[in-house]
Design an enzyme around this catalytic site. Sequence first.
Site, PDB file in Angstrom:
ATOM      1  N   ILE A  44     -15.642 -11.950  -0.186  1.00 48.70           N
ATOM      2  CA  ILE A  44     -15.516 -12.716  -1.432  1.00 48.70           C
ATOM      3  C   ILE A  44     -14.725 -11.907  -2.465  1.00 48.70           C
ATOM      4  CG2 ILE A  44     -16.828 -13.768  -3.358  1.00 48.70           C
ATOM      5  CD1 ILE A  44     -17.236 -15.231  -0.684  1.00 48.70           C
ATOM      6  N   GLU A  57      -8.396   2.304  11.892  1.00 51.96           N
ATOM      7  CA  GLU A  57      -9.603   2.437  11.053  1.00 51.96           C
ATOM      8  C   GLU A  57     -10.646   1.426  11.513  1.00 51.96           C
ATOM      9  OE1 GLU A  57      -9.940   3.246   6.510  1.00 51.96           O
ATOM     10  OE2 GLU A  57     -10.063   1.077   6.752  1.00 51.96           O
ATOM     11  N   LYS A 110       0.836  -1.210   0.000  1.00 52.01           N
ATOM     12  CA  LYS A 110       0.000   0.000   0.000  1.00 52.01           C
ATOM     13  C   LYS A 110       0.868   1.256   0.000  1.00 52.01           C
ATOM     14  CE  LYS A 110      -4.476   1.353   1.774  1.00 52.01           C
ATOM     15  NZ  LYS A 110      -5.601   0.942   2.613  1.00 52.01           N
TER      16      LYS A 110
HETATM   17  P1  0O2 Z   1      -7.206  -4.919   3.676  1.00 52.77           P
HETATM   18  O1  0O2 Z   1      -6.832  -6.276   3.169  1.00 52.77           O
HETATM   19  O2  0O2 Z   1      -8.599  -4.875   4.171  1.00 52.77           O
HETATM   20  O3  0O2 Z   1      -6.213  -4.364   4.644  1.00 52.77           O
HETATM   21  P2  0O2 Z   1      -7.787   2.866  -1.039  1.00 52.77           P
HETATM   22  O4  0O2 Z   1      -6.885   3.933  -1.545  1.00 52.77           O
HETATM   23  O5  0O2 Z   1      -9.182   2.886  -1.614  1.00 52.77           O
HETATM   24  O6  0O2 Z   1      -7.179   1.491  -1.064  1.00 52.77           O
HETATM   25  P3  0O2 Z   1      -7.798   4.201   1.565  1.00 52.77           P
HETATM   26  O7  0O2 Z   1      -7.741   5.548   0.982  1.00 52.77           O
HETATM   27  O8  0O2 Z   1      -6.704   3.783   2.483  1.00 52.77           O
HETATM   28  O9  0O2 Z   1      -7.996   3.066   0.475  1.00 52.77           O
HETATM   29  O10 0O2 Z   1      -9.074   4.126   2.395  1.00 52.77           O
HETATM   30  P4  0O2 Z   1     -10.417   3.353   2.262  1.00 52.77           P
HETATM   31  O11 0O2 Z   1     -10.845   3.166   0.855  1.00 52.77           O
HETATM   32  O12 0O2 Z   1     -11.344   4.083   3.171  1.00 52.77           O
HETATM   33  O13 0O2 Z   1     -10.084   1.962   2.952  1.00 52.77           O
HETATM   34  C1  0O2 Z   1      -9.397   0.942   2.329  1.00 52.77           C
HETATM   35  C2  0O2 Z   1      -9.880  -0.340   2.977  1.00 52.77           C
HETATM   36  O14 0O2 Z   1     -11.291  -0.465   2.776  1.00 52.77           O
HETATM   37  C3  0O2 Z   1      -9.287  -1.527   2.291  1.00 52.77           C
HETATM   38  O15 0O2 Z   1      -8.078  -1.842   2.899  1.00 52.77           O
HETATM   39  C4  0O2 Z   1     -10.360  -2.579   2.471  1.00 52.77           C
HETATM   40  O16 0O2 Z   1     -10.346  -3.115   3.770  1.00 52.77           O
HETATM   41  C5  0O2 Z   1     -11.608  -1.762   2.305  1.00 52.77           C
HETATM   42  N1  0O2 Z   1     -11.976  -1.623   0.887  1.00 52.77           N
HETATM   43  C6  0O2 Z   1     -11.986  -0.489   0.175  1.00 52.77           C
HETATM   44  N2  0O2 Z   1     -12.385  -0.706  -1.078  1.00 52.77           N
HETATM   45  C7  0O2 Z   1     -12.649  -2.023  -1.182  1.00 52.77           C
HETATM   46  C8  0O2 Z   1     -13.130  -2.849  -2.247  1.00 52.77           C
HETATM   47  O17 0O2 Z   1     -13.386  -2.418  -3.374  1.00 52.77           O
HETATM   48  N3  0O2 Z   1     -13.279  -4.182  -1.957  1.00 52.77           N
HETATM   49  C9  0O2 Z   1     -13.003  -4.693  -0.729  1.00 52.77           C
HETATM   50  N4  0O2 Z   1     -13.195  -6.009  -0.563  1.00 52.77           N
HETATM   51  N5  0O2 Z   1     -12.552  -3.927   0.292  1.00 52.77           N
HETATM   52  C10 0O2 Z   1     -12.370  -2.616   0.073  1.00 52.77           C
HETATM   53  P5  0O2 Z   1      -6.957  -2.537   2.073  1.00 52.77           P
HETATM   54  O18 0O2 Z   1      -5.636  -2.080   2.587  1.00 52.77           O
HETATM   55  O19 0O2 Z   1      -7.164  -2.331   0.606  1.00 52.77           O
HETATM   56  O20 0O2 Z   1      -7.152  -4.040   2.347  1.00 52.77           O
END
Ligand code: 0O2
Length: 210
Positions: free
Chosen positions: A152, A138, A54
């Site tokens: 999924i 978060e 990330k």
């Molecule tokens: P993990 O495996 O859960 O740790 P972004 O730039 O969109 O990636 P940002 O700005 O950090 O993310 O903030 P956001 O969008 O509020 O939060 C990202 C997290 O939200 C993700 O963490 C996921 O947990 C969840 N999330 C956001 N979009 C999606 C999506 O399209 N599908 C799924 N399944 N989860 C989502 P990580 O680090 O991506 O993943």
Amino acid sequence: MKHWDEFLAPYKQAVEELKVKLKGMRSQFELENCHSPIEFVTGRVKPIASILDKANQKNIPLEKLGSELQDIAGLRMMCQFVDDIKKVVELLRKRNDFEIVEERNYISHKKKSGYRSYHVVIKYPVQTINGERKILAEIQIRTLAMNFWATIERSLNYKYKGQFPEDIKMRLQRAAEAAFWLDEEMSLIRSEIKEAQIEFSRKTDSTDQE
Ligand code: 0O2
């Protein structure tokens, strides 16, 4: 490795403490014998490989991870009904053991992928032997249906590395719609139950008076 252990230690502590606190909210509803807006709570510290991925994607330098990556400590609160999410967010806003720094509403503004959830970013004070450290965490609040879809989609994303074949993309969109309608139907059933309960208590009240 020692460096990562030291860096992640306050995040691990925060996740453990917050799991106890958020699960405690559910227990309090149970004690009062009323519907808990919280079905269950989970928490995790982001794996090092995901932190690095990330940071790379977002061009975050390693020394700024703590201030720019908001979900190294992540909590999830699952609810039965969409209305419960609002209640949970209100409860979080009233707490004074952390400060809310940002809210992202992916329910009224769902993501392009079909993802729905309510995100609350908090600044949480961790007590360490070297004094207090405030870290970001978060909290994702979502219904069981939203969680099912996201789980999924996440595993498929892992398999296809974000490059979904067209048919899978379409099915995921349809599944997201189905999850949305499931939430809608459940909310309607819920108000039916509420109305039936009010009707029932009115009836029992009037028979008591006869
Ligand atoms: P993990 O495996 O859960 O740790 P972004 O730039 O969109 O990636 P940002 O700005 O950090 O993310 O903030 P956001 O969008 O509020 O939060 C990202 C997290 O939200 C993700 O963490 C996921 O947990 C969840 N999330 C956001 N979009 C999606 C999506 O399209 N599908 C799924 N399944 N989860 C989502 P990580 O680090 O991506 O993943």
